[in-house]
Scaffold this motif. Structure first.
Motif, PDB file in Angstrom:
ATOM      1  N   THR A 216      -0.315  -8.168   7.204  1.00 47.06           N
ATOM      2  CA  THR A 216       1.182  -7.573   5.944  1.00 47.06           C
ATOM      3  C   THR A 216       2.468  -8.527   5.654  1.00 47.06           C
ATOM      4  O   THR A 216       3.019  -8.377   4.031  1.00 47.06           O
ATOM      5  CB  THR A 216       1.784  -6.547   7.082  1.00 47.06           C
ATOM      6  N   LYS A 217       2.421  -9.283   6.562  1.00 42.91           N
ATOM      7  CA  LYS A 217       3.892 -10.030   5.781  1.00 42.91           C
ATOM      8  C   LYS A 217       4.039 -11.126   5.309  1.00 42.91           C
ATOM      9  O   LYS A 217       4.524 -12.280   4.963  1.00 42.91           O
ATOM     10  CB  LYS A 217       5.342  -9.801   6.761  1.00 42.91           C
TER      11      LYS A 217
ATOM     12  N   LEU B 198     -10.085 -13.023  -0.292  1.00 38.96           N
ATOM     13  CA  LEU B 198     -10.243 -12.224  -0.551  1.00 38.96           C
ATOM     14  C   LEU B 198      -9.040 -11.719   0.169  1.00 38.96           C
ATOM     15  O   LEU B 198      -9.268 -11.887   2.032  1.00 38.96           O
ATOM     16  CB  LEU B 198     -11.289 -10.962  -0.460  1.00 38.96           C
ATOM     17  N   ILE B 199      -7.861 -11.123  -0.125  1.00 38.35           N
ATOM     18  CA  ILE B 199      -6.815 -10.704   0.664  1.00 38.35           C
ATOM     19  C   ILE B 199      -6.668  -9.274   1.038  1.00 38.35           C
ATOM     20  O   ILE B 199      -6.329  -8.828  -0.702  1.00 38.35           O
ATOM     21  CB  ILE B 199      -5.200 -11.709  -0.082  1.00 38.35           C
ATOM     22  N   VAL B 200      -6.072  -9.149   2.043  1.00 41.01           N
ATOM     23  CA  VAL B 200      -6.009  -7.341   2.529  1.00 41.01           C
ATOM     24  C   VAL B 200      -4.857  -7.710   2.482  1.00 41.01           C
ATOM     25  O   VAL B 200      -4.355  -8.183   3.848  1.00 41.01           O
ATOM     26  CB  VAL B 200      -7.322  -6.816   3.550  1.00 41.01           C
ATOM     27  N   SER B 201      -4.168  -6.137   2.850  1.00 39.38           N
ATOM     28  CA  SER B 201      -2.610  -6.274   3.010  1.00 39.38           C
ATOM     29  C   SER B 201      -2.514  -4.701   2.871  1.00 39.38           C
ATOM     30  O   SER B 201      -1.796  -4.075   1.621  1.00 39.38           O
ATOM     31  CB  SER B 201      -1.367  -7.135   2.028  1.00 39.38           C
ATOM     32  N   ASN B 202      -3.193  -4.117   3.905  1.00 41.35           N
ATOM     33  CA  ASN B 202      -2.864  -2.706   4.207  1.00 41.35           C
ATOM     34  C   ASN B 202      -2.131  -1.817   5.244  1.00 41.35           C
ATOM     35  O   ASN B 202      -2.663  -1.576   5.988  1.00 41.35           O
ATOM     36  CB  ASN B 202      -3.887  -2.069   3.765  1.00 41.35           C
ATOM     37  N   ALA B 203      -0.805  -2.729   4.924  1.00 44.36           N
ATOM     38  CA  ALA B 203       0.146  -2.034   6.165  1.00 44.36           C
ATOM     39  C   ALA B 203      -0.736  -2.187   7.649  1.00 44.36           C
ATOM     40  O   ALA B 203      -1.627  -3.578   7.781  1.00 44.36           O
ATOM     41  CB  ALA B 203       0.295  -0.681   6.378  1.00 44.36           C
TER      42      ALA B 203
ATOM     43  N   PHE C  25      -5.719  -2.337  -0.433  1.00 44.93           N
ATOM     44  CA  PHE C  25      -4.932  -2.585  -1.550  1.00 44.93           C
ATOM     45  C   PHE C  25      -5.185  -4.218  -1.140  1.00 44.93           C
ATOM     46  O   PHE C  25      -4.820  -5.022   0.255  1.00 44.93           O
ATOM     47  CB  PHE C  25      -3.439  -2.698  -0.839  1.00 44.93           C
TER      48      PHE C  25
ATOM     49  N   LEU D  86       1.024 -13.743  -1.002  1.00 42.24           N
ATOM     50  CA  LEU D  86      -0.613 -14.583   0.196  1.00 42.24           C
ATOM     51  C   LEU D  86      -1.521 -15.142  -0.121  1.00 42.24           C
ATOM     52  O   LEU D  86      -1.653 -16.269   0.453  1.00 42.24           O
ATOM     53  CB  LEU D  86      -0.822 -13.026   0.650  1.00 42.24           C
ATOM     54  N   GLN D  87      -2.086 -15.151  -1.488  1.00 38.00           N
ATOM     55  CA  GLN D  87      -2.397 -16.383  -2.840  1.00 38.00           C
ATOM     56  C   GLN D  87      -2.104 -18.009  -2.441  1.00 38.00           C
ATOM     57  O   GLN D  87      -3.216 -18.454  -1.697  1.00 38.00           O
ATOM     58  CB  GLN D  87      -2.669 -15.995  -4.125  1.00 38.00           C
TER      59      GLN D  87
ATOM     60  N   ILE E 166       6.888 -14.239   5.160  1.00 39.76           N
ATOM     61  CA  ILE E 166       8.531 -13.240   4.118  1.00 39.76           C
ATOM     62  C   ILE E 166       9.153 -14.392   4.747  1.00 39.76           C
ATOM     63  O   ILE E 166      10.301 -14.315   4.203  1.00 39.76           O
ATOM     64  CB  ILE E 166       7.998 -12.060   4.136  1.00 39.76           C
TER      65      ILE E 166
ATOM     66  N   ILE F 278       5.519 -18.323  -1.203  1.00 41.26           N
ATOM     67  CA  ILE F 278       5.431 -17.109  -0.318  1.00 41.26           C
ATOM     68  C   ILE F 278       4.376 -16.201  -0.620  1.00 41.26           C
ATOM     69  O   ILE F 278       4.288 -15.350   0.920  1.00 41.26           O
ATOM     70  CB  ILE F 278       6.980 -15.474  -0.873  1.00 41.26           C
TER      71      ILE F 278
ATOM     72  N   ASN G 293       0.434  -1.379   0.529  1.00 43.34           N
ATOM     73  CA  ASN G 293      -0.127  -0.090   0.222  1.00 43.34           C
ATOM     74  C   ASN G 293       0.698   1.743  -0.431  1.00 43.34           C
ATOM     75  O   ASN G 293       0.434   2.373   0.011  1.00 43.34           O
ATOM     76  CB  ASN G 293      -0.898  -0.495   1.109  1.00 43.34           C
TER      77      ASN G 293
ATOM     78  N   ASN H 107      -4.940 -19.486   0.251  1.00 42.00           N
ATOM     79  CA  ASN H 107      -5.528 -21.012  -1.302  1.00 42.00           C
ATOM     80  C   ASN H 107      -5.760 -21.907   0.119  1.00 42.00           C
ATOM     81  O   ASN H 107      -6.539 -22.526   0.339  1.00 42.00           O
ATOM     82  CB  ASN H 107      -5.405 -20.668  -1.828  1.00 42.00           C
TER      83      ASN H 107
ATOM     84  N   LYS I 289       9.432 -17.402  -4.633  1.00 37.04           N
ATOM     85  CA  LYS I 289       8.246 -16.634  -4.349  1.00 37.04           C
ATOM     86  C   LYS I 289       7.077 -17.214  -3.854  1.00 37.04           C
ATOM     87  O   LYS I 289       6.385 -16.541  -3.769  1.00 37.04           O
ATOM     88  CB  LYS I 289       8.614 -16.168  -5.935  1.00 37.04           C
TER      89      LYS I 289
END
Lengths: 228, 376
Positions: B98-99, B138-143, A160, B120-121, B102, B118, A142, B125, B115
């Protein structure tokens, strides 16, 4: 035409070409020099940048920035995803009349497939020596929303999402709900993805308007796939 | 706007593996934060709230990474509380992180396959397949607002009529990647973090998972709904918050407006309270600007550390437990107010009737999020 949710502008950056509203705006070719903008579809628009050489992502992004004659020193310190998304937003919003849009009414809703992995790998390479805070800050997808927000002073809704391919259905549902519930009047939405040497950005400017094409998943898919 | 009920929830943290366990631990003023001397994590000993090295989360841990096993354990417990079917087309799974995986960069050879692993999908899944969810997650990655944004997204999709039930699960795992990054920013506190305190010097990291099940129908004995939510951006700096707090304050007011609740009606605020100098200062200003200086505020970072993509979920769940129990939990690490706005930071456990509560979060990229939870 009635006033309802419309795609009022689009920008695609892929294959060393930048296209606004279905037409090339930049085309770069080292053999022939910078070419005049040319129409690439039946819709009004321009191709801004085209670069037919086999240069890498980094060189292309810099070349596009220079060809578009932009002046934003922070661009140079951004990672590839932020550079790509920031450039796409510059082209998307150029000549759009947005002075009357309140900062809080412009939402930004983006997706990609690889989150920030392109930068994650580069950051982690620094950890064994001296971990780089300048890279670490970009290890979140994001951040590109933040860079676009800082540039244009947009303060509205943020989201995001990560998905294997552009989820036009979700975008239509989620962005549609933001506009319907008046959480935003305008939204920049779409796809900004970079991993290694592959990249693609497709941004849509969406608002309730009497101009543009209907804001539907099908129309977004068509534009995303370059079929318009 | 149609009601969205929070019908089930779970927290898996170093303090416990159910919401009830976790809340009991917090009312006993427990903390998961300890000094960890682990060279794989950091060159020097560091405070964090981490699971033991040999903790198991599911009966099938070997098939999953720690991140995935945590999500599965948390979702499994939440799903056992309500009769919703993952195989129903009207049920969605949202994953917040977030990670994610990782940490695999630290232990595995970097290949294209890695890769992919690693991503998120891949995790989302696998977790979805474990439970048989038919819709693609649905994947949310917004810090650090990921958890709140995931709840807000779920609520909005229910209100838009797209889904009837949404299972929102978030997790993050602390490894050298994340620890070294915050250390490179000089952001890690040498002592357990001290949110809103005059001697605060930085954050303490933590790991965990949280799950809430949202529904258009009141399918459990819950008495709590997601009454309003909003997000926004500071448009100021990618790694430093607003100097004024105006932007978070705006987001808070949007959430209250959507909930139909005035500032005087907010009974309690679960703040982000990371204990960095700048976050807590900005947040205190935003709380005061929104007319909420009267409301008791806490931060749970001293209990859990900053659990990143799980934080919004874990802290929302504890807020809802506090509403049910009529209790304001204290802020471990807080002694003397060290922010310029005179907000009401909870130092001790208090009994209080809580009808409308606010949860906030802010993160890198300038993002802010706020949710109002209300009793029905």
């Amino acid at each position: 035409m009635s006033i309802d949710k419309k795609i009022i502008a689009s920008c695609i950056i892929a294959d060393n070409t930048i296209v606004k509203n279905g037409v090339q705006v930049v085309r770069e070719d080292t053999n022939q020099g910078v070419q005049q903008p040319r129409r690439v579809s039946s819709r009004d628009g321009m191709e801004l940048v085209r670069d037919s050489t086999n240069q890498d992502v980094q060189s292309f992004l810099l070349s596009a920035y220079q060809q578009l004659q932009l002046n934003y020193p922070k661009f140079y310190k951004m990672d590839h995803i932020s550079k790509l998304g920031w450039l796409a937003a510059e082209v998307l919003l150029k000549e759009e009349q947005l002075q009357d849009v309140r900062a809080e009414d412009m939402a930004i809703v983006l997706q990609n497939a690889h989150a920030s992995l392109d930068t994650d790998v580069k950051y982690y390479e620094t950890v064994s020596d001296i971990a780089s805070p300048a890279l670490f800050v970009y290890t979140l997808p994001n951040i590109v929303i933040g860079e676009i927000s800082i540039r244009h002073k947009f303060k509205g809704e943020n989201a995001f999402f990560v998905a294997n391919t552009f989820d036009a259905t979700l975008t239509a549902q989620y962005v549609g709900s933001l506009l319907d519930r008046k959480s935003a009047t305008h939204c920049i939405c779409g796809w900004v993805d970079v991993l290694d040497e592959s990249y693609k950005a497709v941004l849509f400017l969406v608002a309730n308007s009497d101009k543009g094409i209907a804001f539907t998943a099908d129309n977004m898919r068509t534009i995303f796939n370059g079929e318009n | 706007m149609a009601d969205v009920f929070v019908v089930a929830d779970n927290i898996v943290s170093p303090l416990g593996v159910t919401t009830v366990d976790n809340f009991r631990q917090l009312t006993n003023l427990a903390s998961g934060v300890q000094l960890h001397d682990d060279k794989a994590l950091a060159p020097e000993p560091v405070y964090a709230s981490l699971f033991g090295k040999h903790t198991t989360f599911t009966t099938d841990d070997a098939a999953y990474t720690k991140f995935e096993a945590l999500l599965i354990a948390s979702i499994n417990d939440a799903l056992q509380q309500v009769a919703i079917s993952p195989t129903d087309k009207k049920t969605l799974l949202i994953i917040s992180s977030t990670k994610g995986n990782i940490g695999l960069l630290e232990t595995e050879t970097l290949t294209d396959e890695l890769k992919q692993r690693i991503s998120l999908q891949s995790s989302a899944n696998m977790v979805a397949a474990h439970f048989g969810f038919v819709n693609t997650p649905l994947i949310v990655s917004n810090a650090c607002i990921s958890g709140l944004l995931a709840i807000i997204t779920g609520a909005r999709l229910i209100q838009a009529g797209v889904y009837e039930n949404v299972v929102v699960a978030g997790a993050d795992v602390i490894s050298r990647f994340i620890m070294s990054g915050f250390q490179s920013f000089q952001a890690i506190s040498a002592e357990p973090c001290k949110p809103f305190d005059e001697n605060r010097v930085g954050i303490t990291l933590g790991e965990g998972a949280g799950t809430v099940v949202l529904s258009a129908k009141k399918i459990s004995d819950t008495n709590i709904k997601v009454a309003g939510g909003a997000t926004g951006n500071d448009a100021n700096h990618i790694s430093g918050p607003s100097r004024t707090g105006e932007e978070l304050s705006y987001v808070i007011r949007q959430a209250m407006q959507e909930a139909g609740v005035s500032a005087t009606e907010i009974d309690f605020i679960s703040a982000h309270g990371t204990a960095t100098i700048y976050n807590d200062e900005m947040e205190a200003k935003a709380i005061a600007l929104a007319g909420l200086a009267h409301a008791p505020v806490n931060s749970l970072k001293g209990n859990y550390g900053h659990t990143l993509g799980a934080a919004g979920l874990i802290e929302s769940i504890i807020t809802m437990q506090s509403m049910k129990a009529g209790v304001v939990l204290p802020t471990p690490g807080f002694e003397q107010l060290g922010v310029s706005a005179k907000i009401n930071v909870a130092k001790e456990l208090q009994e209080k009737t809580l009808t409308h509560c606010l949860k906030t979060a802010s993160g890198f990229g300038g993002c802010n999020g706020a949710i109002v939870f209300s009793k029905i």
